[in-house]
Design a protein around this motif. Sequence first.
Motif, PDB file in Angstrom:
ATOM      1  N   THR A 161     -34.523  19.983   6.028  1.00  0.00           N
ATOM      2  CA  THR A 161     -33.775  18.727   5.928  1.00  0.00           C
ATOM      3  C   THR A 161     -34.654  17.533   6.283  1.00  0.00           C
ATOM      4  O   THR A 161     -34.619  16.493   5.609  1.00  0.00           O
ATOM      5  CB  THR A 161     -32.547  18.770   6.849  1.00  0.00           C
ATOM      6  OG1 THR A 161     -31.743  19.910   6.510  1.00  0.00           O
ATOM      7  CG2 THR A 161     -31.714  17.509   6.696  1.00  0.00           C
ATOM      8  N   ALA A 162     -35.440  17.677   7.326  1.00  0.00           N
ATOM      9  CA  ALA A 162     -36.331  16.580   7.741  1.00  0.00           C
ATOM     10  C   ALA A 162     -37.350  16.265   6.652  1.00  0.00           C
ATOM     11  O   ALA A 162     -37.626  15.093   6.357  1.00  0.00           O
ATOM     12  CB  ALA A 162     -37.031  16.940   9.047  1.00  0.00           C
ATOM     13  N   ASP A 163     -37.920  17.309   6.048  1.00  0.00           N
ATOM     14  CA  ASP A 163     -38.881  17.085   4.962  1.00  0.00           C
ATOM     15  C   ASP A 163     -38.210  16.385   3.786  1.00  0.00           C
ATOM     16  O   ASP A 163     -38.793  15.488   3.158  1.00  0.00           O
ATOM     17  CB  ASP A 163     -39.470  18.420   4.493  1.00  0.00           C
ATOM     18  CG  ASP A 163     -40.401  19.032   5.531  1.00  0.00           C
ATOM     19  OD1 ASP A 163     -40.829  18.302   6.442  1.00  0.00           O
ATOM     20  OD2 ASP A 163     -40.675  20.245   5.433  1.00  0.00           O
ATOM     21  N   ALA A 164     -36.966  16.791   3.485  1.00  0.00           N
ATOM     22  CA  ALA A 164     -36.246  16.201   2.353  1.00  0.00           C
ATOM     23  C   ALA A 164     -35.955  14.732   2.585  1.00  0.00           C
ATOM     24  O   ALA A 164     -36.055  13.906   1.658  1.00  0.00           O
ATOM     25  CB  ALA A 164     -34.941  16.962   2.098  1.00  0.00           C
ATOM     26  N   THR A 165     -35.616  14.367   3.806  1.00  0.00           N
ATOM     27  CA  THR A 165     -35.277  12.968   4.086  1.00  0.00           C
ATOM     28  C   THR A 165     -36.501  12.070   4.091  1.00  0.00           C
ATOM     29  O   THR A 165     -36.376  10.852   4.208  1.00  0.00           O
ATOM     30  CB  THR A 165     -34.535  12.851   5.427  1.00  0.00           C
ATOM     31  OG1 THR A 165     -35.291  13.491   6.451  1.00  0.00           O
ATOM     32  CG2 THR A 165     -33.164  13.505   5.345  1.00  0.00           C
ATOM     33  N   GLY A 166     -37.674  12.663   3.945  1.00  0.00           N
ATOM     34  CA  GLY A 166     -38.869  11.852   3.766  1.00  0.00           C
ATOM     35  C   GLY A 166     -39.042  11.371   2.335  1.00  0.00           C
ATOM     36  O   GLY A 166     -39.917  10.549   2.059  1.00  0.00           O
ATOM     37  N   SER A 167     -38.195  11.849   1.436  1.00  0.00           N
ATOM     38  CA  SER A 167     -38.258  11.422   0.035  1.00  0.00           C
ATOM     39  C   SER A 167     -37.765   9.985  -0.109  1.00  0.00           C
ATOM     40  O   SER A 167     -36.912   9.516   0.661  1.00  0.00           O
ATOM     41  CB  SER A 167     -37.400  12.360  -0.828  1.00  0.00           C
ATOM     42  OG  SER A 167     -37.178  11.819  -2.106  1.00  0.00           O
ATOM     43  N   ARG A 168     -38.260   9.309  -1.133  1.00  0.00           N
ATOM     44  CA  ARG A 168     -37.767   7.946  -1.414  1.00  0.00           C
ATOM     45  C   ARG A 168     -36.309   7.961  -1.829  1.00  0.00           C
ATOM     46  O   ARG A 168     -35.632   6.929  -1.804  1.00  0.00           O
ATOM     47  CB  ARG A 168     -38.616   7.298  -2.507  1.00  0.00           C
ATOM     48  CG  ARG A 168     -38.554   7.989  -3.860  1.00  0.00           C
ATOM     49  CD  ARG A 168     -39.340   7.234  -4.909  1.00  0.00           C
ATOM     50  NE  ARG A 168     -39.326   7.885  -6.202  1.00  0.00           N
ATOM     51  CZ  ARG A 168     -38.322   7.800  -7.065  1.00  0.00           C
ATOM     52  NH1 ARG A 168     -37.238   7.105  -6.763  1.00  0.00           N
ATOM     53  NH2 ARG A 168     -38.380   8.426  -8.240  1.00  0.00           N
ATOM     54  N   LEU A 169     -35.788   9.135  -2.218  1.00  0.00           N
ATOM     55  CA  LEU A 169     -34.382   9.242  -2.619  1.00  0.00           C
ATOM     56  C   LEU A 169     -33.444   9.194  -1.418  1.00  0.00           C
ATOM     57  O   LEU A 169     -32.233   9.076  -1.589  1.00  0.00           O
ATOM     58  CB  LEU A 169     -34.150  10.545  -3.385  1.00  0.00           C
ATOM     59  CG  LEU A 169     -34.927  10.711  -4.701  1.00  0.00           C
ATOM     60  CD1 LEU A 169     -34.682  12.083  -5.298  1.00  0.00           C
ATOM     61  CD2 LEU A 169     -34.550   9.621  -5.696  1.00  0.00           C
ATOM     62  N   GLU A 217     -26.923   7.416  -1.011  1.00  0.00           N
ATOM     63  CA  GLU A 217     -25.878   8.215  -0.372  1.00  0.00           C
ATOM     64  C   GLU A 217     -25.697   9.562  -1.054  1.00  0.00           C
ATOM     65  O   GLU A 217     -25.418  10.578  -0.413  1.00  0.00           O
ATOM     66  CB  GLU A 217     -24.551   7.436  -0.371  1.00  0.00           C
ATOM     67  CG  GLU A 217     -24.542   6.236   0.558  1.00  0.00           C
ATOM     68  CD  GLU A 217     -23.172   5.569   0.623  1.00  0.00           C
ATOM     69  OE1 GLU A 217     -22.213   6.142   0.047  1.00  0.00           O
ATOM     70  OE2 GLU A 217     -23.066   4.499   1.232  1.00  0.00           O
ATOM     71  N   TRP A 218     -25.833   9.578  -2.389  1.00  0.00           N
ATOM     72  CA  TRP A 218     -25.622  10.836  -3.103  1.00  0.00           C
ATOM     73  C   TRP A 218     -26.614  11.897  -2.657  1.00  0.00           C
ATOM     74  O   TRP A 218     -26.278  13.092  -2.623  1.00  0.00           O
ATOM     75  CB  TRP A 218     -25.720  10.638  -4.613  1.00  0.00           C
ATOM     76  CG  TRP A 218     -27.091  10.298  -5.139  1.00  0.00           C
ATOM     77  CD1 TRP A 218     -27.594   9.078  -5.429  1.00  0.00           C
ATOM     78  CD2 TRP A 218     -28.159  11.236  -5.421  1.00  0.00           C
ATOM     79  NE1 TRP A 218     -28.898   9.165  -5.869  1.00  0.00           N
ATOM     80  CE2 TRP A 218     -29.259  10.468  -5.885  1.00  0.00           C
ATOM     81  CE3 TRP A 218     -28.294  12.617  -5.337  1.00  0.00           C
ATOM     82  CZ2 TRP A 218     -30.470  11.068  -6.257  1.00  0.00           C
ATOM     83  CZ3 TRP A 218     -29.504  13.209  -5.708  1.00  0.00           C
ATOM     84  CH2 TRP A 218     -30.565  12.442  -6.166  1.00  0.00           C
ATOM     85  N   PHE A 219     -27.826  11.474  -2.294  1.00  0.00           N
ATOM     86  CA  PHE A 219     -28.864  12.414  -1.879  1.00  0.00           C
ATOM     87  C   PHE A 219     -28.456  13.106  -0.582  1.00  0.00           C
ATOM     88  O   PHE A 219     -28.583  14.330  -0.448  1.00  0.00           O
ATOM     89  CB  PHE A 219     -30.185  11.668  -1.721  1.00  0.00           C
ATOM     90  CG  PHE A 219     -31.363  12.556  -1.434  1.00  0.00           C
ATOM     91  CD1 PHE A 219     -31.950  13.296  -2.436  1.00  0.00           C
ATOM     92  CD2 PHE A 219     -31.880  12.639  -0.148  1.00  0.00           C
ATOM     93  CE1 PHE A 219     -33.052  14.120  -2.171  1.00  0.00           C
ATOM     94  CE2 PHE A 219     -32.979  13.442   0.130  1.00  0.00           C
ATOM     95  CZ  PHE A 219     -33.558  14.185  -0.893  1.00  0.00           C
TER      96      PHE A 219
END
Length: 396
Positions: A103-111, A115-117
């Motif tokens: 989850t932490a790695d994913a929240t590093g995305s520009r997306l 909110e949908w992300f």
Amino acid sequence: MSELGPEWHRILKAAAAAMERERATFSITDPGTAERHLISGITGKHRLAAAKTIRLSLADLDSYVQLAFAKDLATLIFSELGIEIGAARRRRAERAAAIDRITADATGSRLAEFEWFHAWLTALRANGVLAELADSGTGLGALIAVLEALPAADEPLPVISERLLGDTKALASGRARTMLLRALAAWREVEYPVDSESGRELLEWAGIVSDDIASQVLVLNLPIEGGPVGDWMRAARGIPFRLTLQQLRREPVTVAAPVIHVVENPSIVRAATDALDADCPPLVCSEGVPSAALYRLLGAAPDARIRWRADFDWTGLRIVRRGLERFPNAEPWRMSATDYRIGAPGIALRGNRIESPWDPALSPAMEARRTAVMEESLLPVLLNDLRTGQSGSASQ
């Protein structure tokens, strides 16, 4: 059991489960005679034969085991059952930590600014997908790279899979495809697709084409300039013709038509061919949910007036609504509440209601009548519109 009698088996197994859950007691249901006598010996309390459930304290059992076998309860359970107390807790903790890392790695995305992300990530956690990824030692990085590259420019699915993931079939099926569709559904704020057609339409909304040859559009008398497609269309005057997305992508084309009529059902094209032949104005058929080929073709007609219609059912309203939203030069054709009422009732309406912003009275009228009206029931009116060049509502 290697050293103890069978009466110990259920007791030790239940004790192991209670220890893993950090509970102080456990129960034995419908104990046998030997089990009941053993529990009486452990607790020092007589247990009646009629007892259906006997509760036992882990502390009492541990004390008895240490006196009887000179080892603690956890050691006895491991030696007799092969169960390591605390292993399951450690695995759960390791999984939770892995999920947090994903989850932490994913929240590093520009997306992550959308909110949908976050809604998508929350859903993946809730339905156990992140746990599966944690167990398999994989993450969301590859799929997020695909999402960050969207929308694509009508790129075939195998091509984008190869370009971004190094595998032409990576998004063709399985968990990766499911996660991609769930992400797109969250992005678009629609329900997860329940069939292959709605899944295809969702992918094409994001510019991903399952197959650029299978993606087709049926046309009649459509004047096209440029490349072989233009030559084919001039030669096919008065003949319905199918164009593929692959053909439209090979060379730039321009649709030189002031007005284009769009219908949903090929039966309308067939009737227009029989009745009007080469005199029929440019006609395009979506054959259900519009394909990427249709959208690309209409995108090559920026100056044309697009008159769009479909069946009077919730899918038809969705088709027209998306067409009007996608093309500023599009307008409804015979899609008013009045047009709906003059059509012959068809099958019962199914699915979720879709609003009709071009005519706010249409959706309530359909819901009240609870029946769909197919395009074919308006065929005489539609043919007359095509013949005369008029495309107004019956209410006008």
